[in-house]
Enzyme design. Structure first.
Site, PDB file in Angstrom:
ATOM      1  N   ASN A 181       0.829  -1.189   0.000  1.00  0.00           N
ATOM      2  CA  ASN A 181       0.000   0.000   0.000  1.00  0.00           C
ATOM      3  C   ASN A 181       0.875   1.255   0.000  1.00  0.00           C
ATOM      4  OD1 ASN A 181      -2.363   1.597   0.158  1.00  0.00           O
ATOM      5  ND2 ASN A 181      -3.340   0.085   1.478  1.00  0.00           N
ATOM      6  N   THR A 200      11.260  -7.616  15.787  1.00  0.00           N
ATOM      7  CA  THR A 200      12.668  -7.710  16.169  1.00  0.00           C
ATOM      8  C   THR A 200      13.186  -9.142  16.156  1.00  0.00           C
ATOM      9  OG1 THR A 200      12.119  -7.886  18.516  1.00  0.00           O
ATOM     10  CG2 THR A 200      12.474  -5.665  17.641  1.00  0.00           C
ATOM     11  N   HIS A 258      23.706  -1.364  10.923  1.00  0.00           N
ATOM     12  CA  HIS A 258      24.916  -0.617  11.261  1.00  0.00           C
ATOM     13  C   HIS A 258      25.673  -1.324  12.378  1.00  0.00           C
ATOM     14  CE1 HIS A 258      23.761   2.826   8.793  1.00  0.00           C
ATOM     15  NE2 HIS A 258      22.527   2.523   9.162  1.00  0.00           N
ATOM     16  N   GLY A 304      -0.548  -1.813   8.658  1.00  0.00           N
ATOM     17  CA  GLY A 304       0.004  -0.482   8.427  1.00  0.00           C
ATOM     18  C   GLY A 304       0.944  -0.023   9.532  1.00  0.00           C
ATOM     19  N   ARG A 342       5.208  -9.453  19.728  1.00  0.00           N
ATOM     20  CA  ARG A 342       5.148 -10.727  20.452  1.00  0.00           C
ATOM     21  C   ARG A 342       3.915 -11.506  19.964  1.00  0.00           C
ATOM     22  NH1 ARG A 342       8.900  -9.263  23.790  1.00  0.00           N
ATOM     23  NH2 ARG A 342       8.942  -8.167  25.679  1.00  0.00           N
TER      24      ARG A 342
END
Length: 177
Positions: free
Chosen positions: A78, A158, A108, A135, A173
């Site tokens: 989208n 993550t 990084h 979104g 989670r």
């Protein structure tokens, strides 16, 4: 032993300098393509690594290089998505991605001395088939999302997400069933 170019290092996920002239030219070429695409005067196949059938990316769309993005059939992104594709970003068949989603393969160094040298590296992002990403979600470098998973809107992913699992939150989670 041959000296590897900064682009070869980047594509291998090694430390590289984004200030390299070849990479700067690649990013300029990509910016020109994005301007055409976002003005609806360019095609996805012009720049992306692979584009399946019936793929839709609603402009505006942003990426670093484009040639490291591989899209399966019936993929939908989208408005206002960002893909930092210094290494492979693969999105499987039938995956739907909501507005404002950010997918980061760019990373990084954690060591500040290395970071001061303006070096960076990438870790591939692999998104399976029939995934739904709500979104505003953010997918971090090196993440794999399994087939049929759901990522809640606004989530920050993550860790890898197993097939068929729904995750939400920051950090994302698994939701209780």
């Amino acid at each position: 032993m041959a000296i590897r170019s900064e682009k070869q290092k980047m594509l291998a996920g090694e430390l590289y300098s984004a200030a390299d002239p070849e990479l700067q030219q690649d990013m300029a070429d990509c910016a020109a393509w994005l301007a055409r695409y976002n003005a609806q005067n360019g095609s996805l196949a012009e720049r992306l690594g692979a584009v399946g059938t019936d793929v839709t990316i609603r402009p505006p769309f942003y990426c670093d290089y484009g040639y490291n993005i591989f899209l399966g059939d019936n993929v939908f992104l989208n408005f206002n998505c960002v893909v930092l594709d210094v290494v492979e970003v693969r999105i499987g068949h039938g995956t739907q991605i909501g507005p404002g989603v950010q997918i980061f393969a760019a990373d990084h160094p954690r060591d500040p001395a290395v970071r001061r040298k303006l070096l960076e590296f990438g870790r591939p992002v692999i998104i399976g088939e029939n995934v739904w990403i709500g979104g505003g979600a953010i997918i971090l470098p090196g993440i794999t999302i399994g087939d049929d998973a759901i990522i809640g809107a606004g989530s920050v992913v993550t860790r890898d997400v197993a097939a068929g699992v729904t995750v939400a939150g920051n950090p994302a989670r698994p939701l209780r069933r």
